[in-house]
Design a protein around this motif. Structure first.
Motif, PDB file in Angstrom:
ATOM      1  N   GLY A  34       0.787  -1.223   0.000  1.00 36.87           N
ATOM      2  CA  GLY A  34       0.000   0.000   0.000  1.00 36.87           C
ATOM      3  C   GLY A  34       0.814   1.265   0.000  1.00 36.87           C
ATOM      4  O   GLY A  34       1.437   1.604  -0.983  1.00 36.87           O
ATOM      5  N   ASP A  35       0.833   1.975   1.137  1.00 36.94           N
ATOM      6  CA  ASP A  35       1.419   3.301   1.186  1.00 36.94           C
ATOM      7  C   ASP A  35       2.871   3.274   1.613  1.00 36.94           C
ATOM      8  O   ASP A  35       3.376   4.225   2.160  1.00 36.94           O
ATOM      9  N   GLY A  36       3.569   2.179   1.382  1.00 38.91           N
ATOM     10  CA  GLY A  36       4.983   2.167   1.681  1.00 38.91           C
ATOM     11  C   GLY A  36       5.310   1.553   3.016  1.00 38.91           C
ATOM     12  O   GLY A  36       6.076   2.097   3.779  1.00 38.91           O
ATOM     13  N   ARG A  37       4.745   0.394   3.346  1.00 40.93           N
ATOM     14  CA  ARG A  37       4.908  -0.150   4.666  1.00 40.93           C
ATOM     15  C   ARG A  37       5.613  -1.501   4.665  1.00 40.93           C
ATOM     16  O   ARG A  37       5.438  -2.305   5.562  1.00 40.93           O
ATOM     17  N   GLU A  38       6.381  -1.779   3.633  1.00 40.99           N
ATOM     18  CA  GLU A  38       7.135  -3.024   3.625  1.00 40.99           C
ATOM     19  C   GLU A  38       7.919  -3.177   4.915  1.00 40.99           C
ATOM     20  O   GLU A  38       7.844  -4.201   5.564  1.00 40.99           O
ATOM     21  N   ARG A  39       8.660  -2.162   5.235  1.00 40.37           N
ATOM     22  CA  ARG A  39       9.347  -1.987   6.504  1.00 40.37           C
ATOM     23  C   ARG A  39       9.722  -3.273   7.210  1.00 40.37           C
ATOM     24  O   ARG A  39       9.249  -3.606   8.277  1.00 40.37           O
ATOM     25  N   HIS A  94       1.780   0.738  -4.254  1.00 42.57           N
ATOM     26  CA  HIS A  94       1.439   1.969  -4.959  1.00 42.57           C
ATOM     27  C   HIS A  94       2.470   2.241  -6.052  1.00 42.57           C
ATOM     28  O   HIS A  94       3.663   1.966  -5.880  1.00 42.57           O
ATOM     29  N   GLU A  95       2.034   2.770  -7.172  1.00 37.50           N
ATOM     30  CA  GLU A  95       2.912   2.962  -8.322  1.00 37.50           C
ATOM     31  C   GLU A  95       4.034   3.953  -8.068  1.00 37.50           C
ATOM     32  O   GLU A  95       5.025   3.981  -8.802  1.00 37.50           O
ATOM     33  N   LYS A  96       3.924   4.773  -7.017  1.00 38.71           N
ATOM     34  CA  LYS A  96       4.962   5.753  -6.711  1.00 38.71           C
ATOM     35  C   LYS A  96       5.994   5.220  -5.723  1.00 38.71           C
ATOM     36  O   LYS A  96       6.765   5.980  -5.148  1.00 38.71           O
ATOM     37  N   ALA A  97       6.036   3.921  -5.536  1.00 37.81           N
ATOM     38  CA  ALA A  97       7.020   3.330  -4.624  1.00 37.81           C
ATOM     39  C   ALA A  97       8.427   3.675  -5.077  1.00 37.81           C
ATOM     40  O   ALA A  97       8.715   3.773  -6.264  1.00 37.81           O
ATOM     41  N   GLY A 153      10.801 -11.441  -4.552  1.00 39.95           N
ATOM     42  CA  GLY A 153       9.405 -11.081  -4.708  1.00 39.95           C
ATOM     43  C   GLY A 153       9.146 -10.300  -5.985  1.00 39.95           C
ATOM     44  O   GLY A 153      10.069  -9.944  -6.726  1.00 39.95           O
ATOM     45  N   LYS A 154       7.892 -10.043  -6.245  1.00 42.64           N
ATOM     46  CA  LYS A 154       7.472  -9.252  -7.392  1.00 42.64           C
ATOM     47  C   LYS A 154       6.531  -8.155  -6.908  1.00 42.64           C
ATOM     48  O   LYS A 154       5.917  -8.266  -5.848  1.00 42.64           O
ATOM     49  N   CYS A 155       6.416  -7.093  -7.708  1.00 41.19           N
ATOM     50  CA  CYS A 155       5.514  -5.995  -7.364  1.00 41.19           C
ATOM     51  C   CYS A 155       4.365  -5.911  -8.363  1.00 41.19           C
ATOM     52  O   CYS A 155       4.579  -6.066  -9.567  1.00 41.19           O
ATOM     53  N   HIS A 156       3.196  -5.678  -7.858  1.00 38.47           N
ATOM     54  CA  HIS A 156       2.009  -5.439  -8.680  1.00 38.47           C
ATOM     55  C   HIS A 156       1.515  -4.050  -8.299  1.00 38.47           C
ATOM     56  O   HIS A 156       1.142  -3.808  -7.155  1.00 38.47           O
ATOM     57  N   PHE A 157       1.503  -3.112  -9.249  1.00 40.27           N
ATOM     58  CA  PHE A 157       1.283  -1.713  -8.919  1.00 40.27           C
ATOM     59  C   PHE A 157      -0.174  -1.286  -9.087  1.00 40.27           C
ATOM     60  O   PHE A 157      -0.882  -1.757  -9.985  1.00 40.27           O
ATOM     61  N   ILE A 158      -0.592  -0.371  -8.212  1.00 41.12           N
ATOM     62  CA  ILE A 158      -1.914   0.234  -8.277  1.00 41.12           C
ATOM     63  C   ILE A 158      -1.734   1.752  -8.248  1.00 41.12           C
ATOM     64  O   ILE A 158      -0.705   2.259  -7.799  1.00 41.12           O
ATOM     65  N   ASP A 159      -2.748   2.481  -8.716  1.00 42.01           N
ATOM     66  CA  ASP A 159      -2.632   3.940  -8.732  1.00 42.01           C
ATOM     67  C   ASP A 159      -3.433   4.613  -7.621  1.00 42.01           C
ATOM     68  O   ASP A 159      -3.250   5.801  -7.366  1.00 42.01           O
ATOM     69  N   GLN A 160      -4.307   3.863  -6.950  1.00 44.62           N
ATOM     70  CA  GLN A 160      -5.086   4.408  -5.849  1.00 44.62           C
ATOM     71  C   GLN A 160      -4.824   3.598  -4.576  1.00 44.62           C
ATOM     72  O   GLN A 160      -5.108   2.407  -4.532  1.00 44.62           O
ATOM     73  N   PRO A 161      -4.261   4.215  -3.530  1.00 46.01           N
ATOM     74  CA  PRO A 161      -3.960   3.474  -2.305  1.00 46.01           C
ATOM     75  C   PRO A 161      -5.158   2.736  -1.724  1.00 46.01           C
ATOM     76  O   PRO A 161      -5.029   1.628  -1.201  1.00 46.01           O
ATOM     77  N   GLU A 164      -7.891  -5.075  -4.853  1.00 41.74           N
ATOM     78  CA  GLU A 164      -6.968  -5.557  -5.876  1.00 41.74           C
ATOM     79  C   GLU A 164      -6.174  -6.760  -5.386  1.00 41.74           C
ATOM     80  O   GLU A 164      -5.891  -7.691  -6.153  1.00 41.74           O
ATOM     81  N   SER A 165      -5.829  -6.788  -4.123  1.00 44.21           N
ATOM     82  CA  SER A 165      -5.117  -7.945  -3.565  1.00 44.21           C
ATOM     83  C   SER A 165      -5.974  -9.200  -3.639  1.00 44.21           C
ATOM     84  O   SER A 165      -5.503 -10.278  -4.015  1.00 44.21           O
ATOM     85  N   ARG A 166      -7.256  -9.058  -3.287  1.00 45.10           N
ATOM     86  CA  ARG A 166      -8.156 -10.210  -3.347  1.00 45.10           C
ATOM     87  C   ARG A 166      -8.382 -10.650  -4.794  1.00 45.10           C
ATOM     88  O   ARG A 166      -8.424 -11.846  -5.096  1.00 45.10           O
TER      89      ARG A 166
END
Length: 328
Positions: A51-56, A79-82, A95-103, A109-111
């Motif tokens: 989502g909003d940058g919480r891989e952390r 999010h696409e702005k990662a 891993g792989k990333c799947h990007f979305i434009d709306q948080p 989208e995950s489901r």
């Protein structure tokens, strides 16, 4: 820092290559992987939400440590702005990333992606508050109070934490009530996150339209693990204040820290100043959440800060004044 109030920071830093961190999201991931393999009997794609940058230090990093389940392919919905650094970190762990434009679309989208790929949506945020026994058993709350036992004020007046999943604040708040402590819990919340407004207005259905710029905390919806009833106070922290704080404390700490640590410290400084003003002796505890190595091109980059429209000078002036006088 002027007496009578003393600030304590508990360090939670963990990096790839060190022992797996004991946090709620990691436990949810491992438990979820065990359940999937028991039910399916074969490796399936594991869908995580960033989502909003919480891989952390969780999610894909921890999925790489699933031991016998390491064949599972991990896909992070992001999010696409990662940042490029974060994407590279995820891919380096396989891993792989799947990007979305709306948080706010991250959940649906995950489901959808899990259904399309025949995978499993791990949903590591929903049950974070129950992944560890909040009554004890070496959870973060018990660790905080154990470390404080030999301090002059062993029972903190306040514990200050942020909210991402809501698991940390739920665990600490429940533990405080269970142990019948006089400690109060303050939760700090960054810009564009809905936790503060939802808590203030008693509106758990509140949904935002933007993701958080402070990695690890802040959400566009109220996560199921967020338990407002155990929180005594919430503090809204401007993103400029979070960024200014991590820059300011770099020399004091001798190291760089991440944005969520800046949010925590800004809220803790405010409370310490209030205690000093009222001549209240005691202690305040907060958390050092992550290192600042991955933020060289964002929080520690003047061009990025300027492009975000942040003015750090007023916040730095307040921090300087607080350090000199103890006043906020």
């Amino acid at each position: 820092m002027p007496e009578p109030a003393v600030l304590h920071d508990q360090c939670q830093l963990a990096r790839t290559g060190q022992q797996p961190c004991r946090d709620e999201q990691h436990l949810v991931i491992v438990t979820g992987a065990d359940q999937v393999f028991e039910q399916v009997g074969r490796p399936v794609p594991a869908i995580f939400q960033f989502g909003d940058g919480r891989e952390r230090r969780t999610c894909v990093q921890q999925s790489a440590r699933l031991g016998p389940h390491a064949r599972t392919s991990a896909i992070g919905v992001e999010h696409e702005k990662a940042s490029p650094e974060k994407i590279a970190l995820i891919e380096r762990q396989g891993g792989k990333c799947h990007f979305i434009d709306q948080p706010s679309a991250i959940y649906d989208e995950s489901r959808r992606l899990a259904a399309e790929l025949g995978g499993h949506f791990m949903d590591q945020f929903t049950h974070a508050e129950r992944a560890t026994d909040w009554r004890g058993n070496n959870n973060i709350a018990e660790s905080i109070f154990d470390q404080m036992k030999l301090e002059p004020s062993p029972e903190p007046d306040w514990v200050v934490v942020g909210a991402g999943t809501g698991g940390t604040s739920a665990t600490v708040g429940r533990y405080i009530h269970y142990q019948k402590l006089n400690t109060r819990l303050a939760v700090v919340d960054p810009e564009h996150s809905v936790f503060f407004d939802a808590w203030r207005d008693s509106n758990p259905d509140l949904v935002g339209t933007r993701g958080s710029r402070i990695e690890g905390i802040g959400r566009p919806r109220v996560e199921p693990s967020f338990i407002g009833q155990v929180i005594d106070r919430m503090i809204k922290v401007p993103d400029a204040a979070s960024v200014a704080t991590i820059r300011y404390v770099e020399d004091l700490l001798g190291r760089r820290v991440g944005g969520s640590t800046g949010t925590n410290l800004w809220g803790a400084f405010e409370i310490v100043a209030e205690m000093r003003q009222s001549r209240t002796r005691g202690s305040v505890v907060t958390l050092l959440c992550d290192g600042g190595e991955r933020y060289a091109n964002t929080y520690y980059d003047d061009s990025w800060v300027s492009a975000q429209g942040m003015d750090l000078d007023p916040c730095l002036e307040r921090l300087n004044n607080f350090h000199r006088t103890g006043n906020w």
